[in-house]
Design an enzyme around this catalytic site. Structure first.
Site, short mmCIF file in Angstrom:
data_model
loop_
_atom_site.label_atom_id
_atom_site.label_comp_id
_atom_site.label_asym_id
_atom_site.label_seq_id
_atom_site.Cartn_x
_atom_site.Cartn_y
_atom_site.Cartn_z
N GLY A 96 2.84 -1.19 4.24
CA GLY A 96 2.88 0.24 3.91
C GLY A 96 4.30 0.68 3.63
O GLY A 96 4.84 0.45 2.55
N GLY A 97 4.93 1.28 4.63
CA GLY A 97 6.27 1.87 4.47
C GLY A 97 7.26 0.97 3.76
O GLY A 97 8.00 1.42 2.87
N HIS A 115 -9.54 1.09 4.95
CA HIS A 115 -8.26 1.32 5.61
C HIS A 115 -8.47 2.29 6.78
O HIS A 115 -9.24 3.24 6.69
CB HIS A 115 -7.25 1.89 4.62
N GLU A 156 -5.30 -4.97 10.53
CA GLU A 156 -4.25 -3.98 10.75
C GLU A 156 -4.54 -3.23 12.05
O GLU A 156 -5.35 -2.28 12.06
CB GLU A 156 -4.23 -2.97 9.60
N SER A 191 3.45 -2.10 10.32
CA SER A 191 4.91 -2.15 10.54
C SER A 191 5.51 -3.51 10.23
O SER A 191 6.46 -3.94 10.89
CB SER A 191 5.26 -1.70 11.96
N ASN A 251 0.87 -1.18 0.00
CA ASN A 251 0.00 0.00 0.00
C ASN A 251 0.91 1.23 0.00
O ASN A 251 1.49 1.56 1.03
CB ASN A 251 -0.89 -0.04 1.26
N TRP A 252 1.02 1.85 -1.17
CA TRP A 252 1.95 2.97 -1.30
C TRP A 252 1.45 4.23 -0.60
O TRP A 252 2.20 5.18 -0.42
CB TRP A 252 2.19 3.29 -2.77
N LYS A 253 0.15 4.26 -0.28
CA LYS A 253 -0.46 5.46 0.32
C LYS A 253 -0.17 6.68 -0.57
O LYS A 253 -0.09 6.52 -1.78
CB LYS A 253 0.02 5.64 1.76
N GLU A 279 -6.82 4.68 7.89
CA GLU A 279 -6.58 6.11 7.63
C GLU A 279 -7.79 6.75 6.98
O GLU A 279 -8.13 7.89 7.27
CB GLU A 279 -5.31 6.27 6.76
N GLY A 281 2.41 2.32 10.71
CA GLY A 281 3.34 3.43 10.54
C GLY A 281 4.05 3.85 11.82
O GLY A 281 4.70 4.88 11.87
P1 PGA Z 1 2.80 0.25 7.61
O1 PGA Z 1 1.34 0.44 6.98
O2 PGA Z 1 3.36 -1.04 7.05
O3 PGA Z 1 3.58 1.47 7.14
O4 PGA Z 1 2.64 0.21 9.08
C1 PGA Z 1 0.49 -0.66 6.76
C2 PGA Z 1 -0.81 -0.17 6.17
O5 PGA Z 1 -1.32 0.87 6.60
O6 PGA Z 1 -1.38 -0.81 5.26
#
Ligand code: PGA
Length: 251
Positions: free
Chosen positions: A235-236, A96, A168, A214, A10-12, A98, A174
């Site tokens: 994500g990251g 998600h 998640e 993470s 997930n590049w966000k 966010e 994050g």
């Molecule tokens: P993260 O994000 O790996 O940066 O914690 C995961 C996500 O939100 O899908």
């Protein structure tokens, strides 16, 4: 059980168009022979070009990070599921944390999105997970149960083969803080039980459950070795081809 294994990135809101193209090219080349399905969830504006980069592949797939909850019309700045379908998107992330937090997406809206994605013939990666305070109150399983009940469990069992669930925990996204393999397994087992209770054992056993929060090269192997963890939503660590590949190769 031979469930489909998936590692999704997930590049966000990261990567310019050129940067995104380069990352997708690297991943498409390196992941050709991966032992799991690899999904890239890029920003909307990259999707069409990424479709060309990926081409026809049995291993690498394309996801949108969101879609609108109405089919079409006067919704300035929004993107519909039909538009995503028309450029060959395979999966859509729905729910998600966010988007739940910053865009006030509630259970009802998420159920509408799930319906539209499935009606269009695409697959959904439905995200769920509890905030820290809920975990501290030991109410995390109830919390996730409600998220699934309100937005997912209205589906027919026959639709469930196009549903992937990503657990998640919000406190791990994050933050660098990862759920322990035991915490992940506890929740994944509970989610599988919820699917079984709402549908059937066969459906529960066939449903792919991803862990996100993470997840990185150093902890992926241990998380993925849990019996009910079928991959990850990253994500990251999906923003660097080498890190993402290391996670893919941990499965
Ligand atoms: P993260 O994000 O790996 O940066 O914690 C995961 C996500 O939100 O899908």
């Amino acid at each position: 059980m031979n469930r489909t294994k998936i590692v999704a990135g997930n590049w966000k809101m990261n990567k310019t168009f050129d940067e995104g193209l380069e990352l997708a090219q690297q991943i498409t080349n390196k992941a050709k022979n991966a032992s799991c399905k690899v999904v890239m969830a890029s920003p909307y504006i990259h999707l069409h070009a990424l479709r060309q980069v990926i081409g026809k592949s049995d291993t690498v797939f394309l996801a949108a990070q969101n879609c609108h909850h109405e089919t079409k019309g006067a919704y300035t700045g929004e993107i519909s599921v039909e538009m995503l379908k028309s450029i060959g998107v395979d999966y859509v992330l729905v729910g998600h944390s966010e988007r739940r937090a910053y865009n006030q997406e509630d259970h009802k809206m998420l159920a509408k999105k799930v319906n539209l994605v499935l009606q269009a013939g695409l697959k959904v990666i439905f995200c769920c997970g509890e905030p820290l305070t809920v975990r501290q109150d030991n109410a995390h399983i109830q919390h996730v149960k409600r998220q699934l009940r309100e937005s997912l469990f209205h589906l027919y069992e026959s639709e469930f083969d196009r549903v992937v669930i990503a657990y998640e925990p919000v406190w791990a996204i994050g933050t660098g803080e990862t759920a322990s393999p035991e915490q992940a397994q506890e929740m994944h087992k509970a989610i599988r039980r919820m699917v079984e209770n709402s549908y059937s054992e066969a459906c529960a056993q066939a449903t792919t459950l991803l862990y996100g929060g993470s997840c990185k090269p150093s902890n992926a192997k241990e998380l993925f070795s849990q019996p009910d963890v079928d991959g990850g939503l990253i994500g990251g660590a999906s923003l660097k081809a080498d890190d993402f590949m290391a996670i893919i190769n941990s499965i």
